[in-house]
Design a protein around this motif. Structure first.
Motif, short mmCIF file in Angstrom:
data_model
loop_
_atom_site.label_atom_id
_atom_site.label_comp_id
_atom_site.label_asym_id
_atom_site.label_seq_id
_atom_site.Cartn_x
_atom_site.Cartn_y
_atom_site.Cartn_z
N GLY A 229 0.82 -1.22 0.00
CA GLY A 229 0.00 0.00 0.00
C GLY A 229 0.85 1.26 0.00
O GLY A 229 1.97 1.26 0.50
N PHE A 230 0.31 2.31 -0.57
CA PHE A 230 1.00 3.61 -0.57
C PHE A 230 0.00 4.67 -0.10
O PHE A 230 -1.06 4.85 -0.68
CB PHE A 230 1.50 3.95 -1.98
CG PHE A 230 2.36 5.19 -2.04
CD1 PHE A 230 3.76 5.10 -2.05
CD2 PHE A 230 1.78 6.46 -2.07
CE1 PHE A 230 4.55 6.25 -2.07
CE2 PHE A 230 2.57 7.62 -2.11
CZ PHE A 230 3.96 7.50 -2.11
N THR A 231 0.37 5.38 0.98
CA THR A 231 -0.48 6.46 1.47
C THR A 231 0.03 7.77 0.92
O THR A 231 1.20 8.11 1.13
CB THR A 231 -0.46 6.52 3.01
OG1 THR A 231 -0.90 5.26 3.51
CG2 THR A 231 -1.37 7.62 3.54
N GLY A 232 -0.80 8.50 0.23
CA GLY A 232 -0.39 9.81 -0.27
C GLY A 232 -1.00 10.14 -1.60
O GLY A 232 -1.86 9.44 -2.12
N ASP A 233 -0.49 11.22 -2.13
CA ASP A 233 -0.90 11.81 -3.38
C ASP A 233 -0.63 10.85 -4.55
O ASP A 233 0.37 10.13 -4.54
CB ASP A 233 -0.01 13.06 -3.46
CG ASP A 233 -0.28 13.91 -4.63
OD1 ASP A 233 0.48 13.77 -5.61
OD2 ASP A 233 -1.22 14.69 -4.56
N TYR A 234 -1.51 10.84 -5.57
CA TYR A 234 -1.34 9.92 -6.70
C TYR A 234 -0.01 10.11 -7.41
O TYR A 234 0.64 9.14 -7.81
CB TYR A 234 -2.45 10.12 -7.75
CG TYR A 234 -3.85 9.86 -7.26
CD1 TYR A 234 -4.07 9.08 -6.12
CD2 TYR A 234 -4.94 10.37 -7.94
CE1 TYR A 234 -5.36 8.84 -5.69
CE2 TYR A 234 -6.23 10.12 -7.50
CZ TYR A 234 -6.44 9.37 -6.38
OH TYR A 234 -7.71 9.13 -5.96
N PHE A 235 0.38 11.36 -7.61
CA PHE A 235 1.61 11.59 -8.39
C PHE A 235 2.86 11.27 -7.59
O PHE A 235 3.85 10.82 -8.14
CB PHE A 235 1.60 13.00 -9.00
CG PHE A 235 0.50 13.12 -10.02
CD1 PHE A 235 0.57 12.41 -11.21
CD2 PHE A 235 -0.63 13.85 -9.74
CE1 PHE A 235 -0.47 12.45 -12.13
CE2 PHE A 235 -1.68 13.90 -10.66
CZ PHE A 235 -1.59 13.20 -11.85
N LYS A 236 2.78 11.47 -6.27
CA LYS A 236 3.89 11.03 -5.41
C LYS A 236 4.05 9.53 -5.53
O LYS A 236 5.16 9.00 -5.60
CB LYS A 236 3.62 11.41 -3.95
CG LYS A 236 4.11 12.78 -3.58
CD LYS A 236 4.14 12.95 -2.06
CE LYS A 236 4.18 14.44 -1.77
NZ LYS A 236 3.06 14.89 -0.93
#
Ligand code: AVI
Length: 328
Positions: free
Chosen positions: A142-149
């Motif tokens: 999983g990745f938490t944050g902004d789509y482009f980040k």
């Protein structure tokens, strides 16, 4: 329960969000007054959105669900499942719809890793723990944050083929041309062989569309009015929600539902944490949301202008919704 945003103004205060404060000030300084629909989704707003998705009038969620359910085998075949890839989902939420594809991919012995991306850390944690018990064979990062980040991080840390999912017609909620800018930006992170599956709400009987955003039980009105309550909670404002009205309409020429909060009288609101006041005239609107509806030609043109080719369009019998696969 980690989704603990208080619903009453007497609860614990959420952390002060400078971006929200700046956007509110700037949006209310302009004419017409505006506020971005991204601020709908605090704890209370996300719960209301869950209720919207269950409404009889709100057809998009259940229609997309049925498309994925019926056409899952065909859809995943287009992902070239025997060749390793990263399945990147932008805005994974509770992953309910995606689980249909994930189960199908596992059953087909696809070689892939699932990378859900969401701005909400709570959503990612809940999804990861649900998946580890429901689909123990699935590899999830999983990745938490902004789509482009997330896409930037992927480029550096997860080289290899990507299939991106952007479901649920979130593509429709940008300002005019925001959909094109968004897809063009995504395109920069993709390489030949990569694909993106995007959910689009299609143009249809305008009355069906209008009702979906003005349901009889008033859940959508509460969802829109929650913006005022959120400003009270987070910015110390003193909005009286009863003094505003949810108003929405669909323009079949532009293909967009616009939603507003309309001030029922002349009134001045104080933002005590910002040392700021804003005045509203009687019947002055605040524009709070766009929800664009597409024709098939518009979708293909949008893809082409963003540097994609439309590979396949998956739709339902009524042609209410489409999940569209674009290839680089
Ligand atoms: C999240 N998004 C796709 C929803 C839509 O249909 O545009 C948000 C929504 N606004 C009112 N009802 C649902």
């Amino acid at each position: 329960n980690t989704n603990a945003t208080p619903e009453t103004e007497s609860g614990t205060k959420p952390a002060f969000n400078t971006e929200f404060a700046d956007d509110v000030k700037a949006g209310f300084a302009g004419s017409p007054k505006t506020l971005s629909s991204k601020y709908f989704y605090d704890g209370a707003g996300s719960k209301l959105f869950q209720q919207i998705m269950e409404l009889p009038e709100y057809y998009p969620t259940r229609t997309e669900f049925s498309i994925l359910k019926k056409q899952k085998a065909e859809i995943i075949n287009f992902f070239n499942p025997s060749d390793f890839f990263h399945l990147v989902e932008l805005g994974s939420g509770d992953g309910l719809k995606t689980k249909i594809l994930l189960r199908q991919l596992l059953q087909a012995k696809a070689r892939f890793e699932y990378i859900p991306v969401d701005i909400s850390g709570d959503a990612i944690n809940q999804l990861q723990s649900a998946l580890s018990s429901e689909l123990p064979d699935l590899k999830t990062v999983g990745f938490t944050g902004d789509y482009f980040k997330a896409l930037h991080w992927l480029k550096r840390n997860k080289p290899g083929r990507k299939v991106v999912l952007f479901l649920g017609s979130n593509i429709g909620n940008f300002e005019d041309n925001g959909d094109l800018k968004f897809l063009q930006e995504i395109r920069k992170y993709l390489s030949p062989q990569d694909k993106i599956l995007v959910g689009f709400d299609l143009q249809k009987d305008p009355r069906v569309i209008r009702q979906a955003y003005d349901d009889a039980s008033g859940v959508t009105a509460a969802f829109n009015l929650n913006l005022l309550k959120r400003m009270n909670r987070e910015l110390g404002a003193n909005f009286e929600p009863e003094q505003f009205e949810h108003f929405t309409d669909y323009d079949p020429i532009a293909g967009v539902v616009k939603s507003y909060l309309v001030s029922k009288r002349n009134q001045t609101v104080t933002f005590s944490y910002l040392n700021h006041t804003v005045s509203f005239k009687a019947w002055e609107p605040i524009h709070t949301e766009n929800s664009h509806k597409y024709s098939v030609d518009m979708i293909k043109e949008l893809g082409r202008k963003s540097g994609f080719e439309t590979e396949q369009l998956f739709t339902d019998e009524q042609h209410y919704f489409a999940d569209v696969l674009f290839r680089v």
